[in-house]
Write a protein that holds these residues in place. Structure first.
Motif, mmCIF file in Angstrom:
data_model
loop_
_atom_site.group_PDB
_atom_site.id
_atom_site.type_symbol
_atom_site.label_atom_id
_atom_site.label_comp_id
_atom_site.label_asym_id
_atom_site.label_seq_id
_atom_site.Cartn_x
_atom_site.Cartn_y
_atom_site.Cartn_z
ATOM 1 N N HIS A 1 -17.663 29.902 -13.862
ATOM 2 C CA HIS A 1 -16.457 29.217 -13.533
ATOM 3 C C HIS A 1 -15.720 29.260 -14.705
ATOM 4 C CE1 HIS A 1 -18.229 25.992 -15.951
ATOM 5 N NE2 HIS A 1 -19.512 26.550 -15.335
ATOM 6 N N GLY A 2 -14.343 28.898 -14.791
ATOM 7 C CA GLY A 2 -13.594 28.858 -15.834
ATOM 8 C C GLY A 2 -13.868 27.905 -16.760
ATOM 9 N N VAL A 3 -13.318 28.105 -18.051
ATOM 10 C CA VAL A 3 -13.653 27.235 -18.973
ATOM 11 C C VAL A 3 -12.934 25.835 -18.862
ATOM 12 C CG1 VAL A 3 -14.248 29.021 -21.013
ATOM 13 C CG2 VAL A 3 -11.706 27.860 -20.646
ATOM 14 N N GLU A 4 -11.860 25.976 -18.052
ATOM 15 C CA GLU A 4 -11.278 24.599 -17.683
ATOM 16 C C GLU A 4 -11.901 23.853 -16.838
ATOM 17 O OE1 GLU A 4 -10.217 27.424 -14.967
ATOM 18 O OE2 GLU A 4 -10.025 27.519 -17.067
ATOM 19 N N SER A 5 -13.041 24.204 -16.261
ATOM 20 C CA SER A 5 -13.841 23.325 -15.050
ATOM 21 C C SER A 5 -15.111 23.276 -15.882
ATOM 22 C CB SER A 5 -14.138 24.195 -14.115
ATOM 23 O OG SER A 5 -12.890 24.568 -13.502
ATOM 24 N N ALA A 6 -15.571 21.748 -15.909
ATOM 25 C CA ALA A 6 -16.882 21.485 -16.633
ATOM 26 C C ALA A 6 -17.534 21.030 -15.367
ATOM 27 C CB ALA A 6 -16.831 20.400 -17.379
ATOM 28 N N PRO B 1 -14.317 40.721 -10.145
ATOM 29 C CA PRO B 1 -15.410 41.009 -10.594
ATOM 30 C C PRO B 1 -16.296 40.444 -11.918
ATOM 31 C CG PRO B 1 -14.277 42.951 -10.008
ATOM 32 C CD PRO B 1 -13.399 41.516 -10.407
ATOM 33 N N THR B 2 -17.551 40.193 -11.879
ATOM 34 C CA THR B 2 -18.195 39.927 -12.947
ATOM 35 C C THR B 2 -18.212 41.207 -13.765
ATOM 36 O OG1 THR B 2 -19.334 38.212 -11.833
ATOM 37 C CG2 THR B 2 -20.320 38.800 -13.959
ATOM 38 N N THR B 3 -17.868 41.037 -15.173
ATOM 39 C CA THR B 3 -17.704 42.046 -15.807
ATOM 40 C C THR B 3 -19.384 42.674 -16.220
ATOM 41 O OG1 THR B 3 -18.123 41.145 -18.033
ATOM 42 C CG2 THR B 3 -15.785 41.641 -17.274
ATOM 43 N N ASP B 4 -19.503 43.895 -16.443
ATOM 44 C CA ASP B 4 -20.933 44.408 -16.802
ATOM 45 C C ASP B 4 -21.614 43.818 -18.196
ATOM 46 O OD1 ASP B 4 -20.755 46.198 -14.872
ATOM 47 O OD2 ASP B 4 -20.462 48.116 -15.939
ATOM 48 N N LYS B 5 -20.792 43.495 -18.955
ATOM 49 C CA LYS B 5 -21.468 42.701 -20.217
ATOM 50 C C LYS B 5 -21.941 41.270 -19.722
ATOM 51 C CE LYS B 5 -19.891 40.606 -24.403
ATOM 52 N NZ LYS B 5 -18.632 40.326 -25.444
ATOM 53 N N VAL B 6 -21.100 40.679 -19.016
ATOM 54 C CA VAL B 6 -21.578 39.202 -18.534
ATOM 55 C C VAL B 6 -22.788 39.345 -17.471
ATOM 56 C CG1 VAL B 6 -20.863 37.218 -17.131
ATOM 57 C CG2 VAL B 6 -19.043 38.293 -18.936
ATOM 58 N N LYS B 7 -22.673 40.229 -16.802
ATOM 59 C CA LYS B 7 -23.735 40.373 -15.536
ATOM 60 C C LYS B 7 -25.098 40.990 -16.483
ATOM 61 C CE LYS B 7 -23.651 43.950 -13.196
ATOM 62 N NZ LYS B 7 -23.168 45.020 -11.897
ATOM 63 N N GLU B 8 -25.021 41.766 -17.561
ATOM 64 C CA GLU B 8 -25.949 42.065 -18.148
ATOM 65 C C GLU B 8 -26.676 40.681 -19.134
ATOM 66 O OE1 GLU B 8 -27.490 45.380 -21.106
ATOM 67 O OE2 GLU B 8 -25.392 45.205 -21.046
ATOM 68 N N PHE C 1 -29.739 23.701 -17.178
ATOM 69 C CA PHE C 1 -30.749 24.073 -18.381
ATOM 70 C C PHE C 1 -29.891 24.867 -19.315
ATOM 71 C CE2 PHE C 1 -31.909 27.361 -15.686
ATOM 72 C CZ PHE C 1 -32.104 28.524 -16.358
ATOM 73 N N ARG C 2 -28.701 25.350 -18.914
ATOM 74 C CA ARG C 2 -28.167 26.066 -19.782
ATOM 75 C C ARG C 2 -26.737 26.666 -19.519
ATOM 76 N NH1 ARG C 2 -31.155 31.541 -22.700
ATOM 77 N NH2 ARG C 2 -29.277 32.271 -24.001
ATOM 78 N N SER C 3 -25.886 26.752 -20.390
ATOM 79 C CA SER C 3 -24.609 27.125 -20.075
ATOM 80 C C SER C 3 -24.001 28.021 -21.399
ATOM 81 C CB SER C 3 -23.733 25.796 -20.125
ATOM 82 O OG SER C 3 -22.132 26.022 -19.824
ATOM 83 N N GLU C 4 -23.547 29.246 -20.886
ATOM 84 C CA GLU C 4 -22.960 30.137 -21.967
ATOM 85 C C GLU C 4 -21.420 30.580 -21.638
ATOM 86 O OE1 GLU C 4 -24.819 31.571 -24.364
ATOM 87 O OE2 GLU C 4 -26.481 30.514 -24.013
ATOM 88 N N LYS C 5 -20.912 30.680 -22.841
ATOM 89 C CA LYS C 5 -19.238 30.852 -22.723
ATOM 90 C C LYS C 5 -19.023 32.292 -22.890
ATOM 91 C CE LYS C 5 -14.879 29.547 -24.572
ATOM 92 N NZ LYS C 5 -14.255 29.426 -25.766
ATOM 93 N N TYR C 6 -18.208 33.114 -22.213
ATOM 94 C CA TYR C 6 -17.801 34.494 -22.468
ATOM 95 C C TYR C 6 -16.364 34.417 -22.163
ATOM 96 C CZ TYR C 6 -22.747 35.169 -21.372
ATOM 97 O OH TYR C 6 -24.166 35.156 -21.379
ATOM 98 N N GLY C 7 -15.567 34.286 -23.553
ATOM 99 C CA GLY C 7 -14.184 34.319 -23.389
ATOM 100 C C GLY C 7 -13.854 33.212 -22.867
ATOM 101 N N THR C 8 -13.015 33.330 -21.567
ATOM 102 C CA THR C 8 -12.214 32.401 -20.462
ATOM 103 C C THR C 8 -13.483 32.074 -19.563
ATOM 104 O OG1 THR C 8 -11.155 33.807 -19.156
ATOM 105 C CG2 THR C 8 -10.052 33.061 -21.128
#
Length: 187
Positions: A151-156, A23-30, A167-174
């Motif tokens: 997607h995971g950080v290992e997948s570009a 599941p997508t965490t609440d923090k990421v979903k927000e 138009f945008r890409s955001e990293k949240y941990g892994t």
């Protein structure tokens, strides 16, 4: 896990235990919904690899007109149906218990999506461009669409996929959330 905003704000959502869904965490979903806009003015939603349905349910809660949820895992689909029922969103949604790669050609004719959420298992992230290309080829995207991919950080992911541009890409941990819209919509 809960609905963050809108008509279903604060309602808890069930998530399946185990490793078949993530599941997508609440923090990421927000954060995602802060980026794409806190409230929708209608629109059709496609939630592929829906799992618990948290992203599509959040979109409906915030004002999307209708959502199609695609989830082939039986247990996840059962839980998703319970979440839709608990949030009283059955009349604004359809659950398709199908493989996401085949869903584009099995959706009702003429339906074009404003918001597409793609959250496949990370080991399948390399197939995200294929899915987006299929949606473009099947004419399933509205004129002013948004595609949100987890997607995971290992997948570009590529910067362009057919008529879609990142138009945008955001990293949240892994994890990374990549946002696409129509090249024609770029000014």
């Amino acid at each position: 896990m809960r609905v963050i905003s809108g008509t279903c704000k604060g309602l808890p959502l069930k998530a399946i235990d185990g490793v078949t869904t993530r599941p997508t965490t609440d923090k990421v979903k927000e954060s995602v919904f802060n980026i794409i806009g806190p409230y929708f003015e209608g629109g059709q939603v496609l939630d592929l690899f829906a799992g618990s349905g948290a992203l599509g349910i959040e979109a409906l809660s915030r004002g999307a007109d209708f959502a199609y949820f695609v989830e082939k895992d039986f247990q996840a689909g059962k839980l998703l149906q319970q979440n839709l029922s608990f949030c009283r969103l059955e009349q604004k949604s359809v659950l398709l218990r199908k493989d996401a790669f085949q869903a584009a050609k099995q959706l009702p004719a003429g339906v074009r999506f404003d918001y597409i959420f793609l959250d496949p298992p990370y080991k399948m992230a390399e197939r995200i461009p294929e899915i987006i290309q299929k949606l473009i080829e099947e004419n399933r995207l509205a004129e002013d669409y948004l595609i949100i991919c987890e997607h995971g950080v290992e997948s570009a992911l590529p910067k362009e996929i057919g008529s879609a541009i990142q138009f945008r890409s955001e990293k949240y941990g892994t994890i990374i959330i990549s946002f696409y819209h129509s090249i024609e919509g770029v000014s």
